[in-house]
Design an enzyme around this catalytic site. Structure first.
Site, PDB file in Angstrom:
ATOM      1  N   ASP A  25       0.643  -1.018  -0.123  1.00 35.23           N
ATOM      2  CA  ASP A  25       0.004   0.140  -0.131  1.00 35.23           C
ATOM      3  C   ASP A  25       0.774   1.298  -0.089  1.00 35.23           C
ATOM      4  O   ASP A  25       0.205   2.299   0.053  1.00 35.23           O
ATOM      5  CB  ASP A  25      -0.846   0.093   1.077  1.00 35.23           C
ATOM      6  CG  ASP A  25      -0.487   0.130   2.556  1.00 35.23           C
ATOM      7  OD1 ASP A  25       0.864   0.183   2.486  1.00 35.23           O
ATOM      8  OD2 ASP A  25      -1.063   0.245   3.665  1.00 35.23           O
ATOM      9  N   ASP A  98       8.086   5.283  21.188  1.00 40.39           N
ATOM     10  CA  ASP A  98       7.955   6.800  21.282  1.00 40.39           C
ATOM     11  C   ASP A  98       6.970   7.320  22.080  1.00 40.39           C
ATOM     12  O   ASP A  98       5.990   6.925  21.627  1.00 40.39           O
ATOM     13  CB  ASP A  98       8.202   7.328  19.783  1.00 40.39           C
ATOM     14  CG  ASP A  98       8.586   8.907  19.773  1.00 40.39           C
ATOM     15  OD1 ASP A  98       8.352   9.460  20.403  1.00 40.39           O
ATOM     16  OD2 ASP A  98       9.175   8.749  18.503  1.00 40.39           O
ATOM     17  N   ASP A 199       8.773  12.296  23.760  1.00 36.71           N
ATOM     18  CA  ASP A 199       8.529  13.398  22.923  1.00 36.71           C
ATOM     19  C   ASP A 199       8.313  14.691  23.269  1.00 36.71           C
ATOM     20  O   ASP A 199       7.761  15.010  24.376  1.00 36.71           O
ATOM     21  CB  ASP A 199       7.434  13.173  21.840  1.00 36.71           C
ATOM     22  CG  ASP A 199       7.287  14.170  20.717  1.00 36.71           C
ATOM     23  OD1 ASP A 199       8.097  13.878  19.839  1.00 36.71           O
ATOM     24  OD2 ASP A 199       6.100  15.014  20.678  1.00 36.71           O
ATOM     25  N   GLU A 255      13.425  13.706  24.800  1.00 35.26           N
ATOM     26  CA  GLU A 255      13.639  14.560  23.603  1.00 35.26           C
ATOM     27  C   GLU A 255      13.582  15.997  24.242  1.00 35.26           C
ATOM     28  O   GLU A 255      12.299  16.330  24.817  1.00 35.26           O
ATOM     29  CB  GLU A 255      12.743  14.578  22.402  1.00 35.26           C
ATOM     30  CG  GLU A 255      13.102  15.328  21.090  1.00 35.26           C
ATOM     31  CD  GLU A 255      12.144  15.836  20.378  1.00 35.26           C
ATOM     32  OE1 GLU A 255      12.436  16.121  19.107  1.00 35.26           O
ATOM     33  OE2 GLU A 255      10.887  15.931  20.614  1.00 35.26           O
ATOM     34  N   ASP A 331      13.487  14.541  12.243  1.00 33.08           N
ATOM     35  CA  ASP A 331      13.164  15.904  12.073  1.00 33.08           C
ATOM     36  C   ASP A 331      14.375  16.783  11.510  1.00 33.08           C
ATOM     37  O   ASP A 331      14.346  17.900  11.367  1.00 33.08           O
ATOM     38  CB  ASP A 331      13.108  16.235  13.814  1.00 33.08           C
ATOM     39  CG  ASP A 331      11.723  15.876  14.132  1.00 33.08           C
ATOM     40  OD1 ASP A 331      10.705  15.586  13.427  1.00 33.08           O
ATOM     41  OD2 ASP A 331      11.887  15.641  15.406  1.00 33.08           O
TER      42      ASP A 331
HETATM   43  C1  GLC Z   1       9.087  16.060  18.084  1.00 33.12           C
HETATM   44  C2  GLC Z   1       8.688  14.955  17.013  1.00 33.12           C
HETATM   45  C3  GLC Z   1       8.508  15.598  16.028  1.00 33.12           C
HETATM   46  C4  GLC Z   1       7.050  15.859  16.176  1.00 33.12           C
HETATM   47  C5  GLC Z   1       6.853  17.163  17.350  1.00 33.12           C
HETATM   48  C6  GLC Z   1       5.338  17.047  17.708  1.00 33.12           C
HETATM   49  O1  GLC Z   1      10.008  17.082  17.855  1.00 33.12           O
HETATM   50  O2  GLC Z   1      10.302  14.472  16.830  1.00 33.12           O
HETATM   51  O3  GLC Z   1       8.547  14.764  14.637  1.00 33.12           O
HETATM   52  O4  GLC Z   1       6.476  16.665  14.827  1.00 33.12           O
HETATM   53  O5  GLC Z   1       7.723  16.577  18.433  1.00 33.12           O
HETATM   54  O6  GLC Z   1       5.074  16.039  18.216  1.00 33.12           O
HETATM   55 CA    CA Z   2       2.089  -1.300   3.982  1.00 32.40          CA
END
Ligand code: GLC
Ligand code: CA
Length: 562
Positions: A25, A98, A199, A255, A331
């Protein structure tokens, strides 16, 4: 230094949407990852970090969670997830999930209920504020463009969103929110995972008055001062630690965009029981011009990059804490396009960066494709972009009349857009790089014919083989894990050099970050006799390090000292 499994681990980050598609897909999925567990084993990594796989409307590719206890349909179901966990564990590979604690999707049940009425017990799960439809409550800018305030027609109030308007921020000052979050985290932990990547976790505590801010931060956004490392952050981390991590052998990785040194050193101070390690952001913002990522990359000096790495090692080691080391992720631009030379010295500069990542102190994080030396993508039209941040910003600039067409921001998008890192993993030189039998959700990089797993498996000198060797060396020489970090040649603008030392073992890393030959004398105090070459990315006649040595363009060498 206390020994911990997560200090010894080499981490591999998987962005599931772009890793491997099992059902044609065009979207990567969990069974697709299972097909590649052999590859992970071959590479030699110990821990997988999986980007969000929870049920989500996918405004921000899974960072807008609708249901934390369900797998996104496109990726499979809970059984697929459990099978993946088992496959990984069977190989001795751990798994971290995550987790997105700062915001949910606006489609999340909590938000839906909270929007319905002021009396809802969920109202205070988010930041609802009365106001004038035409004027937002403060001047904070969303990181994805526009104001952080969205006027909600149904509720006739504003709600706060630091990211897209589809990602309302949770109110962590509400104890019910915190306990719900801990419950979900424990629910996942009980399934047998090995920890979390958390995150934007240093954004969860906002200043209670939500005041205006007049300075723009590194993202070109106002307001960061009032929510980065906010007022109750240490209390919330300690509470989370107590509720979720305390009685488990699991790792907590934060993060922490724009984290300050003062807060960062506390987050990782083992005696405070907050987090185990953090991703600091200085080395992924220092090359931006003032005004953020919609401008060309600033000319940067190697001494600046070295200073950042050295400083954060001091910040964390002062409290006995630990670093998470990374040069790219989902990112960020591809590391070789950002810090190396993806044209003339792609292989060599990717190997220099790999050596930095794997031999400097801290736990190394490899982002999928980085181990092949994958590069940024030559975008030519906005229709090729998928990232909400890029698209929002583009539309906003167009609306404000700052730009008329794509060409005016083409080079910035080719450099900074998060989609550069999100193009499909390049497995083969064949159609769609072997990622899918269908139509991929985002274009495959045309350089897949040259850069792919199949080709690099066969080529002894490839970036992939170099990563494998580095991973082996890290396992063999514990000094690369626990040794003290000592920078040398700190003023040099071409060579990134450092020692790792522990008891009577030591290594020396020498990296030429320039595309020129560089003649160098042996740093004082290091004897020529006791130097043994462990690894290099150029052929060498002998392994000796003579009094004066020439480093070739983007040459990387790792030595062992007696
Ligand atoms: C963190 C993630 C990113 C996301 C943001 C909001 O920075 O790594 O990909 O867009 O948080 O959740
Ligand atoms: Ca798939």
């Amino acid at each position: 230094m206390k020994k911990e499994w997560w200090k010894e681990a080499v981490v591999y980050q998987i962005y599931p949407r772009s890793f491997n598609d099992s059902n044609g897909d065009g979207i990567g999925d969990l069974p697709g990852i299972r097909e590649k567990v052999d590859y992970l084993d071959y590479l030699g990594i110990d821990l997988v970090w999986l980007n969000p796989v929870y049920d989500s409307p996918n405004t921000d590719n899974g960072y807008d969670v609708r249901n934390y206890r369900k797998i996104m349909d496109e990726f499979g179901d809970m059984e697929d997830w459990k099978d993946l966990l088992d496959d990984l564990h069977d190989r001795g590979i751990r798994l971290i999930m995550d987790f997105v604690p700062n915001h949910t999707s606006d489609a999340h049940r909590w938000f839906q209920k909270s929007r319905k009425s002021k009396d809802s017990s969920y109202r205070d799960y988010y930041f609802w504020r009365e106001g004038d439809e035409k004027e937002p409550l403060n001047n904070w800018d969303s990181i994805f463009g526009g104001s952080v305030w969205e006027w909600d027609k149904e509720a006739r109030e504003y709600y706060l969103h630091l990211f897209s308007r589809k990602q309302p921020d949770l109110n962590w000052d509400n104890p019910d929110v915190r306990s719900e979050i801990y419950e979900i985290m424990n629910w996942w932990m009980d399934k047998g995972i090995d920890g979390f990547r958390l995150d934007v976790v240093n954004f969860i505590s906002k200043h209670p008055d939500l005041p205006d801010e007049h300075n723009k931060g590194p993202y070109g956004a106002r307001g960061t001062k009032y929510y980065v490392d906010g007022p109750n952050i240490h209390d919330y981390f300690q509470e989370m630690n107590k509720e979720v991590f305390a009685d488990r052998d699991a790792v907590a990785i934060g993060e922490t965009p724009l984290v300050s040194e003062e807060a960062g050193s506390k987050y990782v101070d083992p005696s405070r029981n907050e987090l185990d390690m953090i991703f600091q952001f200085d080395h992924v913002t220092f090359d931006m011009k003032e005004g953020g990522s919609w401008l060309p990359q600033r000319d940067w000096q190697l001494t600046e990059l070295k200073e950042i790495f050295t400083r954060w090692r001091k910040v964390t080691s002062n409290t006995g804490g630990w670093n998470a080391t990374y040069l790219s992720n989902h990112d960020q631009p591809r590391m070789v396009s950002r810090f190396g030379d993806d044209q003339d010295f792609r292989r060599e500069s990717a190997q220099v960066l790999a050596t930095l990542l794997m031999t400097i102190s801290g736990t190394p994080f490899i982002y999928q494709g980085e181990e092949l030396g994958m590069t940024n993508y030559p975008f030519t039209d906005i229709s090729e972009l998928r990232d909400v941040q890029t698209i929002n910003k583009f539309n906003e600039m167009k609306k404000q009349g700052k730009i008329n067409n794509f060409d005016e921001v083409k080079s910035e998008i080719r450099l900074w857009s998060r989609d550069n890192a999100r193009t499909p993993m390049q497995w083969t030189s064949g159609e769609n790089a072997g990622f899918t039998d269908g139509e991929p959700w985002i274009n495959v990089n045309p350089n897949k014919s040259e850069i792919n797993v199949g080709a690099e498996k066969k080529d002894e000198d490839s970036v992939l083989q170099f990563y494998r060797k580095l991973i082996d060396l890290r396992k063999e020489h514990k000094v690369l894990i626990y040794g003290d970090y000592k920078p040398i040649l700190e003023e040099d603008e071409e060579i990134f050099g450092f020692l790792r030392e522990e008891n009577n073992e030591a290594t020396l890393t020498m990296l030429n970050f320039s595309s020129e030959n560089k003649k160098l004398s042996l740093p004082s105090g290091i004897s020529v006799d006791g130097v043994d070459l462990l690894l290099s990315n150029y052929p060498l006649e002998g392994t000796e390090f003579s009094e004066e040595t020439t480093f070739r363009p983007y040459e990387a060498r790792l030595y062992k000292l007696e």
